[in-house]
Design a protein around this motif. Structure first.
Motif, mmCIF file in Angstrom:
data_model
loop_
_atom_site.group_PDB
_atom_site.id
_atom_site.type_symbol
_atom_site.label_atom_id
_atom_site.label_comp_id
_atom_site.label_asym_id
_atom_site.label_seq_id
_atom_site.Cartn_x
_atom_site.Cartn_y
_atom_site.Cartn_z
ATOM 1 N N ILE A 147 14.731 34.003 -23.909
ATOM 2 C CA ILE A 147 15.642 35.071 -23.533
ATOM 3 C C ILE A 147 17.042 34.482 -23.649
ATOM 4 O O ILE A 147 17.349 33.446 -23.042
ATOM 5 N N ALA A 148 17.880 35.098 -24.467
ATOM 6 C CA ALA A 148 19.216 34.560 -24.744
ATOM 7 C C ALA A 148 20.272 35.631 -24.477
ATOM 8 O O ALA A 148 19.974 36.830 -24.489
ATOM 9 N N ARG A 149 21.490 35.185 -24.240
ATOM 10 C CA ARG A 149 22.593 36.109 -23.992
ATOM 11 C C ARG A 149 23.792 35.692 -24.836
ATOM 12 O O ARG A 149 24.026 34.501 -25.068
ATOM 13 N N SER A 150 24.528 36.680 -25.300
ATOM 14 C CA SER A 150 25.739 36.383 -26.063
ATOM 15 C C SER A 150 26.723 35.633 -25.168
ATOM 16 O O SER A 150 26.720 35.784 -23.940
ATOM 17 N N ALA A 151 27.565 34.827 -25.781
ATOM 18 C CA ALA A 151 28.481 33.985 -25.000
ATOM 19 C C ALA A 151 29.465 34.805 -24.184
ATOM 20 O O ALA A 151 29.982 34.326 -23.163
ATOM 21 N N ASP A 152 29.735 36.064 -24.603
ATOM 22 C CA ASP A 152 30.629 36.906 -23.797
ATOM 23 C C ASP A 152 29.884 37.624 -22.675
ATOM 24 O O ASP A 152 30.486 38.348 -21.889
ATOM 25 N N GLY A 153 28.564 37.437 -22.614
ATOM 26 C CA GLY A 153 27.767 38.014 -21.536
ATOM 27 C C GLY A 153 27.417 39.468 -21.712
ATOM 28 O O GLY A 153 26.784 40.070 -20.843
ATOM 29 N N ASP A 154 27.768 40.077 -22.862
ATOM 30 C CA ASP A 154 27.602 41.524 -23.027
ATOM 31 C C ASP A 154 26.205 41.940 -23.490
ATOM 32 O O ASP A 154 25.768 43.052 -23.215
ATOM 33 N N ARG A 155 25.518 41.063 -24.226
ATOM 34 C CA ARG A 155 24.231 41.466 -24.795
ATOM 35 C C ARG A 155 23.165 40.414 -24.509
ATOM 36 O O ARG A 155 23.457 39.212 -24.433
ATOM 37 N N THR A 156 21.933 40.900 -24.379
ATOM 38 C CA THR A 156 20.795 40.017 -24.133
ATOM 39 C C THR A 156 19.800 40.190 -25.273
ATOM 40 O O THR A 156 19.614 41.294 -25.790
ATOM 41 N N ALA A 195 19.535 39.116 -13.375
ATOM 42 C CA ALA A 195 20.263 38.276 -12.422
ATOM 43 C C ALA A 195 20.737 36.957 -13.022
ATOM 44 O O ALA A 195 21.573 36.272 -12.431
ATOM 45 N N ALA A 196 20.198 36.589 -14.187
ATOM 46 C CA ALA A 196 20.542 35.297 -14.784
ATOM 47 C C ALA A 196 22.017 35.271 -15.178
ATOM 48 O O ALA A 196 22.550 36.235 -15.723
ATOM 49 N N GLU A 197 22.668 34.147 -14.885
ATOM 50 C CA GLU A 197 24.080 33.992 -15.199
ATOM 51 C C GLU A 197 24.276 32.952 -16.294
ATOM 52 O O GLU A 197 23.516 31.982 -16.398
ATOM 53 N N LEU A 198 25.302 33.171 -17.102
ATOM 54 C CA LEU A 198 25.642 32.187 -18.127
ATOM 55 C C LEU A 198 26.171 30.917 -17.476
ATOM 56 O O LEU A 198 26.887 30.984 -16.465
ATOM 57 N N PRO A 199 25.833 29.748 -18.029
ATOM 58 C CA PRO A 199 26.450 28.525 -17.514
ATOM 59 C C PRO A 199 27.952 28.531 -17.760
ATOM 60 O O PRO A 199 28.436 29.154 -18.717
ATOM 61 N N LEU A 200 28.682 27.854 -16.904
ATOM 62 C CA LEU A 200 30.141 27.838 -17.027
ATOM 63 C C LEU A 200 30.589 27.223 -18.341
ATOM 64 O O LEU A 200 31.680 27.507 -18.837
#
Length: 312
Positions: free
Chosen positions: A35-44, A287-292
């Motif tokens: 499960i991956a997310r775009s770096a801007d957090g907009d899409r999974t 609920a998963a958050e991108l790492p800083l």
């Protein structure tokens, strides 16, 4: 969603991997799924990479083939990228559960009405693909993704990617031996009746917990279609459309039952524990958050040759 392992990649192309789709089990899945997310957090996304022991060039050809498909019931691959050494693809994320995870959530084999509905949906999908000259060549329990809107087929071309025609495929990493038709195991070109064999193995798995059922294990209404699919003689197997007819007219299936379970216009009735597991996984993804440390990276194109799949 399962936690990443220490040896898992942190990214798939420009996207950040949040976790694994598949749990650690004894099954040898043909791909690595995240499960991956775009770096801007907009899409999974659902992101897929080849196994470490796979041929990346053959895998990339099948990934591009999957991207070009537009068939009902197939997972819609959106992006294909990477390098010659590490190709990847992504599909938009929806709530989904691999079939092995559904059995674990249910605590064992799935209810017979659900297996019949699943078989009808998969047979309908394969019949549509075969009518357009497309052979999936990768159907296995891991390839079946359950969603609230019906099953989706992934792992397109896993058999073709494992070895070229003419080379034995039996025992190769990532291929489920119970789903591999004898002619494909011996190195034959994957054809539609090989998909039918794999369909029988998938239904046996859903109904019993393993792809090679023993005599008498299968529920009565599944014995005829599953046994016919698993014939070692490809000439004795039904076509996918005939499997659909067998499932729709099975012993003891009333018209009212067909209307609620096998009607293509009706949602497939997922067992309650499976729905609960879908909800649990979805909540974890949400609920998963991108790492800083996540930041955008360029997307290198993946050059692959044109690909087409036909019955010839």
């Amino acid at each position: 969603m399962e936690p990443l392992r220490h040896d898992d990649p942190l990214r798939t192309g420009p996207h950040v991997n949040l976790g694994r789709l598949d749990a650690e089990t004894e099954r040898a899945a043909p791909v690595r799924r995240f499960i991956a997310r775009s770096a801007d957090g907009d899409r999974t996304f659902l992101a897929c990479l080849p196994r470490a022991d796979a041929d990346p060039s053959r895998w990339a050809v099948e990934a591009e083939g999957a991207r070009r498909l537009s068939l009902p019931g197939f997972l819609a691959v959106e992006e294909v990228g990477g390098t010659a050494e590490l190709p990847w693809w992504t599909a938009p994320y929806v709530r989904l559960l691999p079939l092995p995870a559904a059995l674990r959530a249910h605590g064992g084999p799935l209810p017979e009405p659900f297996v019949r509905a699943l078989g009808a949906a998969l047979a309908r999908t394969l019949a549509g693909a075969h009518a357009q000259g497309v052979t999936h060549a990768g159907l296995s329990p891991d390839a079946v993704l359950l969603t609230l809107d019906g099953p989706r087929l992934s792992c397109f071309g896993a058999v073709r990617a494992a070895a070229p025609d003419g080379e034995p495929r039996s025992g190769l990493p990532g291929l489920d031996s119970g789903c591999l038709a004898p002619e494909q195991a011996a190195g034959g070109r994957p054809r539609p009746l090989g998909d039918v064999y794999a369909l029988g193995a998938v239904l046996a798995y859903a109904a019993t917990g393993h792809t090679v059922p023993e005599s008498g294990e299968l529920p009565p209404s599944l014995r005829e279609p599953v046994t016919a699919c698993l014939s070692h003689d490809s000439g004795r197997r039904p076509e996918a459309r005939q499997v659909l007819a067998l499932l729709e007219s099975g012993t003891g299936t009333t018209a009212a039952h067909r209307a609620t379970v096998l009607d293509p216009a009706a949602p497939m009735p997922l067992p309650a524990p499976v729905v609960a597991e879908l909800a649990r996984r979805s909540a974890r993804v949400l609920a998963a958050e991108l790492p800083l440390s996540a930041s955008p990276v360029p997307v290198p194109p993946l050059p692959v040759p044109p690909v087409s799949r036909s019955l010839d």
